[in-house]
Design an enzyme around this catalytic site. Structure first.
Site, short mmCIF file in Angstrom:
data_model
loop_
_atom_site.label_atom_id
_atom_site.label_comp_id
_atom_site.label_asym_id
_atom_site.label_seq_id
_atom_site.Cartn_x
_atom_site.Cartn_y
_atom_site.Cartn_z
CD GLU A 1 33.89 -40.12 9.47
OE1 GLU A 1 34.24 -39.57 10.41
OE2 GLU A 1 34.42 -40.53 8.51
N PRO A 2 30.01 -40.89 13.06
CG PRO A 2 30.59 -42.46 14.92
CD PRO A 2 30.67 -41.93 13.26
CG ASP B 1 24.25 -30.63 -6.27
OD1 ASP B 1 23.78 -30.31 -5.21
OD2 ASP B 1 25.07 -30.21 -6.97
CD GLN C 1 -6.71 -35.37 13.05
OE1 GLN C 1 -5.61 -35.99 13.16
NE2 GLN C 1 -7.77 -35.00 14.14
CD GLU D 1 20.05 -38.87 -0.63
OE1 GLU D 1 20.32 -38.23 -1.48
OE2 GLU D 1 19.80 -40.22 -0.95
N GLY D 2 21.17 -34.98 4.15
CA GLY D 2 21.04 -33.79 4.58
C GLY D 2 19.65 -33.24 5.09
C1 FAD Z 1 17.78 -43.98 7.99
C2 FAD Z 1 18.84 -43.30 7.49
C3 FAD Z 1 19.47 -43.75 6.31
C4 FAD Z 1 21.09 -42.97 6.20
N1 FAD Z 1 21.59 -43.45 5.24
C5 FAD Z 1 22.94 -42.77 5.02
C6 FAD Z 1 23.84 -43.44 3.98
O1 FAD Z 1 23.40 -44.20 3.20
N2 FAD Z 1 24.89 -42.77 3.72
C7 FAD Z 1 25.41 -41.73 4.51
O2 FAD Z 1 26.48 -41.30 4.53
N3 FAD Z 1 24.50 -41.53 5.48
C8 FAD Z 1 23.33 -41.79 5.81
N4 FAD Z 1 22.57 -41.50 6.69
C9 FAD Z 1 22.71 -40.10 7.62
C10 FAD Z 1 22.08 -39.01 7.12
O3 FAD Z 1 22.50 -38.41 6.17
C11 FAD Z 1 22.37 -37.82 8.43
O4 FAD Z 1 21.70 -38.29 9.55
C12 FAD Z 1 22.21 -36.52 8.41
O5 FAD Z 1 22.90 -36.01 7.19
C13 FAD Z 1 22.03 -35.74 9.19
O6 FAD Z 1 23.17 -35.75 10.03
P1 FAD Z 1 23.25 -36.12 11.69
O7 FAD Z 1 22.22 -37.26 11.94
O8 FAD Z 1 24.73 -36.53 12.11
O9 FAD Z 1 22.76 -34.69 12.18
P2 FAD Z 1 23.41 -33.59 12.88
O10 FAD Z 1 24.40 -33.22 11.98
O11 FAD Z 1 24.04 -34.26 14.31
O12 FAD Z 1 22.23 -32.67 13.36
C14 FAD Z 1 21.47 -32.61 14.37
C15 FAD Z 1 20.20 -31.66 14.24
O13 FAD Z 1 20.94 -30.31 14.31
C16 FAD Z 1 20.68 -29.57 13.07
N5 FAD Z 1 21.93 -29.05 12.51
C17 FAD Z 1 22.90 -29.33 12.37
N6 FAD Z 1 23.79 -28.37 11.91
C18 FAD Z 1 22.95 -27.30 11.76
C19 FAD Z 1 23.56 -26.14 11.32
N7 FAD Z 1 24.58 -25.53 10.87
N8 FAD Z 1 22.09 -24.96 11.22
C20 FAD Z 1 20.65 -25.51 11.68
N9 FAD Z 1 20.84 -26.58 12.28
C21 FAD Z 1 21.66 -27.61 12.11
C22 FAD Z 1 20.35 -30.98 11.96
O14 FAD Z 1 19.39 -30.35 10.89
C23 FAD Z 1 19.68 -31.76 13.10
O15 FAD Z 1 18.21 -31.34 13.37
C24 FAD Z 1 21.15 -41.99 7.06
C25 FAD Z 1 20.35 -41.47 8.13
C26 FAD Z 1 19.23 -42.32 8.44
C27 FAD Z 1 18.46 -41.89 9.62
#
Ligand code: FAD
Length: 382
Positions: free
Chosen positions: A126-127, A239, A336, A363-364
């Site tokens: 989610e957002p 997993d 490269q 996927e995390g």
């Molecule tokens: C092309 C694409 C397809 C996707 N498909 C799906 C889908 O089908 N279904 C679905 O549910 N989601 C999907 N996603 C979402 C994706 O799984 C999330 O983008 C991802 O889990 C990261 O969440 P976020 O973008 O909100 O990052 P955020 O949680 O906002 O994190 C931003 C940054 O902070 C870091 N961060 C956050 N918390 C911590 C912590 N505790 N310690 C250290 N660093 C941290 C993160 O590693 C990242 O670098 C997709 C994303 C993309 C780009």
């Protein structure tokens, strides 16, 4: 311990290779240019039972193991990561049903998903809830025999074309009023609104959507497990599927390495192949070592998943983070080696570089994988 693929795995690898050669290889660049979902390739995958790999035999699948999913995913990813998502996306979107569904739910949903008649999405992010899954806001309120779902999901792969979505929501306990993460199988209908199509730097042959869920009705009979089981189900799915992301990365890294080796043999500088230069040889050797290591860690994790190893979650995260970090290094090194040609669309390595980046995120993120790994090592309390 045997590092050879057995007869069945080899046969699977060759049969997937054949379909990929016939239907994907020549289309990968074009798909990257025009984007969108390649329906004809999905049909070819369905006809050839590639799409059926992650589904149990009793529901129309081939009963493929996690190891088989990895072998197949690697082969498709060598040609196109976008196309590999047809398979991995279907696995991701449906795994919650396979893992937590009742017999009736499995009978109702899995055969059509296994045959490719319907497509699945996984609705977790989610957002304001990506890495921190527990803070998701989408709510499902009971109304008679239905839940009424309201909220916004972001970055949902195939949210526009999926027929069903394993959807993670907060349900409210009628007694305690406590909100719990639960998992529903939502079917496309009024209130499932595609509010945005994301414009991405890579994997352009797979669609990524924002979904506005505006009073979407989901029958209570579509609840997977019990209310409150959602977080556990979401993690169990990941997993399993994180090893397929490792396999995507592995396929692209192998393909980039193959491309670099061929280029180093053929491209002449001062009348001699650049592969004669030791600096290039060092690069190719490092790329080979890293790719081999990633293959070992990925197939090991899939094997451990198939054997219900108590540490399977840690191994899946190790594979996902290692292989996807490795892919960025190896594909970058391939660019490269190719020099200026690597930076052009004449060779596929620039596309692979753009495609591979997302694997460190979805996927995390790989930061989250490292947290999973460390907590699994440190034990309870961390
Ligand atoms: C092309 C694409 C397809 C996707 N498909 C799906 C889908 O089908 N279904 C679905 O549910 N989601 C999907 N996603 C979402 C994706 O799984 C999330 O983008 C991802 O889990 C990261 O969440 P976020 O973008 O909100 O990052 P955020 O949680 O906002 O994190 C931003 C940054 O902070 C870091 N961060 C956050 N918390 C911590 C912590 N505790 N310690 C250290 N660093 C941290 C993160 O590693 C990242 O670098 C997709 C994303 C993309 C780009």
């Amino acid at each position: 311990m045997d590092f050879e693929l057995d007869k069945d795995l080899l046969a699977l690898k060759e049969s997937v290779q054949k379909v990929v050669q016939e239907t994907v290889a020549a289309r990968a660049g074009e798909l990257d240019e025009i984007g969108g979902y390649p329906w004809d390739i999905k049909e070819a995958f369905a006809e050839n039972k590639i799409l059926a790999i992650p589904f149990p035999k009793e529901y129309g699948g081939t009963g493929g193991t996690a190891l088989q999913m990895c072998i197949a995913t690697e082969e498709v990813s060598k040609a196109s990561c976008s196309v590999a998502m047809i398979l991995t996306g279907q696995c991701l979107g449906s795994a919650a049903i396979t893992i937590a569904g009742t017999e009736e739910q499995k009978q109702r949903f899995l055969p059509d998903l296994a045959s490719g008649k319907t497509l699945a999405a996984y609705g977790l992010t989610e957002p304001d809830a990506g890495s921190d899954v527990a803070s998701l806001q989408t709510t499902a309120v009971r109304d008679g025999d239905d839940y009424v779902v309201t909220g916004t999901k972001r970055f949902i792969t195939y949210g526009d074309i999926a027929d069903v979505m394993t959807l993670f929501v907060k349900t409210v306990d009628p007694n305690t009023k406590e909100k719990k993460v639960s998992c529903l199988v939502a079917e496309k209908g009024p209130g499932w609104i595609v509010s945005k199509l994301e414009h991405k730097i890579g994997i352009k042959g797979s669609t990524t959507t924002e979904l506005f869920l505006d009073g979407l009705r989901v029958p209570v009979k579509n609840l997977l497990g019990k209310e409150g089981d959602g977080f556990k189900i979401a993690m169990q799915v990941l997993d399993k599927t994180r090893t397929t992301i490792a396999a995507q990365a592995l396929g692209m890294a192998q393909s980039a390495l193959d491309c670099a080796v061929q280029f180093a043999r053929e491209h002449l500088e001062g009348g001699k192949p650049i592969g004669r230069k030791q600096g290039i040889q060092m690069k190719l050797a490092d790329m080979e070592m890293k790719t081999q290591a990633a293959r070992c860690i990925s197939l090991f994790a899939a094997d451990r998943y198939d054997h219900h190893d108590p540490n399977q979650s840690r191994y899946s995260s190790c594979a996902k983070a290692f292989a996807t970090d490795m892919a960025m290094e190896v594909i970058g090194a391939a660019i490269q080696v190719l020099g200026e040609y690597g930076y052009t669309k004449q060779y596929p390595v620039e596309r692979m570089f753009r495609d591979a980046k997302v694997q460190q995120i979805y996927e995390g993120t790989n930061e989250i994988q490292r947290i999973v790994i460390a907590r699994s090592l440190l034990g309870k309390g961390f």
